[in-house]
Design an enzyme around this catalytic site. Structure first.
Site, mmCIF file in Angstrom:
data_model
loop_
_atom_site.group_PDB
_atom_site.id
_atom_site.type_symbol
_atom_site.label_atom_id
_atom_site.label_comp_id
_atom_site.label_asym_id
_atom_site.label_seq_id
_atom_site.Cartn_x
_atom_site.Cartn_y
_atom_site.Cartn_z
ATOM 1 C CB SER A 3 -2.406 6.550 -1.381
ATOM 2 O OG SER A 3 -2.987 5.320 -0.978
ATOM 3 N N GLY A 4 -1.557 7.604 1.341
ATOM 4 C CA GLY A 4 -1.781 7.568 2.781
ATOM 5 C C GLY A 4 -0.535 7.266 3.578
ATOM 6 C CE1 TYR A 58 -9.236 -1.325 9.109
ATOM 7 C CE2 TYR A 58 -9.817 -0.466 11.273
ATOM 8 C CZ TYR A 58 -8.938 -0.533 10.205
ATOM 9 O OH TYR A 58 -7.756 0.177 10.245
ATOM 10 N N GLY A 92 1.232 4.515 3.665
ATOM 11 C CA GLY A 92 2.260 3.836 2.893
ATOM 12 C C GLY A 92 3.142 4.790 2.122
ATOM 13 C CB SER A 148 -6.387 -0.362 14.327
ATOM 14 O OG SER A 148 -7.314 0.454 15.031
ATOM 15 N N GLY A 180 0.814 -1.209 0.000
ATOM 16 C CA GLY A 180 0.000 0.000 0.000
ATOM 17 C C GLY A 180 0.844 1.253 0.000
#
Length: 296
Positions: free
Chosen positions: A16-17, A161, A19, A136, A13
């Site tokens: 973007s973000g 999630y 990553g 998370s 990943g």
């Protein structure tokens, strides 16, 4: 961060973000970074801008794609020094992988489980080789029912999630136990970014939930460049330990990195072993470490 010249990293990943910021920081310190992404055209633009090594296509939901990616990495690189398991999807409507597993669990955990096992050989030849799993803080509120990985019995995107993030913690801890027991030079660490302003929040199927999470991220969220600090610490600091969850605390700008003990379901070693065994069966990827080695 130490100088990373001569080191090779794979970041999932990476375009973007979080990553993207992980890739930016690693390349700035001299590392060769392989961008593992679904959108290769976008990643090529990132690669050019940052001077990363290469872009390779990877769809974690597709185990065939995972195997092809691992084959390409092994063909191109004799050794790997760092594998950052960052990519993830969140709050998706119920869809299943080819193996009949709910997509968030299949992408966030099973794809990364398979990828790590397939890359352990080149990682074993790396310098201070590490696997960093991005989880998370919500993992502690999750439950994991290995008999309903297809989302049956009542599906909630948010709970799914959190379940995948609990699986990330259990995997990272069980991986470390097995690596240590087998005498591997590879180590495993787990980190989380806290509340971060990333594109992940824009994927929620509910418009109300998208607005709510955008508001929360605006008030409490950190910019990705700040949120990745604990992940980079786990990936590169000589002081980072495998037995702690690294996350941010304090101000949104230049947060303090906190090493917190694992809590609740994340400490369930029996569940971690059961998850490992189920993951090997579903993915068909058997690690070169056995269950007895985790007790060594």
């Amino acid at each position: 961060m130490p100088d990373l010249s001569g080191r090779t990293a794979v970041v999932t990943g990476a375009a973007s973000g979080l990553g993207l910021e992980i890739t930016r920081a690693l390349t700035a310190r001299g590392a060769r970074v392989v961008l593992a992404v679904r959108d290769t055209a976008r990643a090529e633009r990132v690669r050019t801008a940052l001077g990363a090594t290469t872009v390779l296509g990877l769809d974690l939901l597709d185990l065939g794609s995972v195997r092809r990616f691992a084959d390409e990495v092994r063909d191109r690189f004799t050794a790997l020094d760092l594998l950052v398991l960052n990519a993830g999807i969140s709050s998706q409507t119920l869809t299943l992988s080819a193996q009949g597993v709910e997509s968030q669990f299949a992408t966030n955990h099973l794809g990364h489980f398979a990828l790590t096992g397939l890359l352990l050989d080149p990682l074993g030849r790396g310098q201070d080789p590490r696997v960093v799993t991005v989880s998370s803080a919500m993992y502690a509120r999750a439950t994991l029912d290995l008999d309903h990985l297809d989302g049956s019995g009542g599906y909630s995107p948010g709970r799914a999630y959190m379940r995948s993030k609990l699986a990330n913690v259990l995997f990272g801890r069980e991986l470390d136990r097995r690596l240590r027991g087998s005498g591997s030079p590879v180590t495993s660490r787990v980190a989380h970014p806290g509340v971060a302003r990333t594109p992940l929040h824009t994927t929620y199927p509910s418009p109300v939930l998208r607005l709510l999470t955008k508001a929360i991220a605006g008030l409490a969220g950190r910019e990705p460049a700040e949120a990745v600090a604990p992940i980079l610490y786990a990936a590169t600091s000589p002081d980072a330990r495998p037995d702690a969850l690294y996350g941010p605390t304090g101000p949104k700008v230049r947060p303090v990195i906190q090493a917190a003990p694992f809590r609740g379901p994340g400490t369930d070693e029996a569940l971690g072993r059961a998850l490992w065994e189920r993951s090997e069966r579903v993915t068909g990827v058997a690690y070169p470490v056995d269950a007895s080695s985790s007790d060594a």
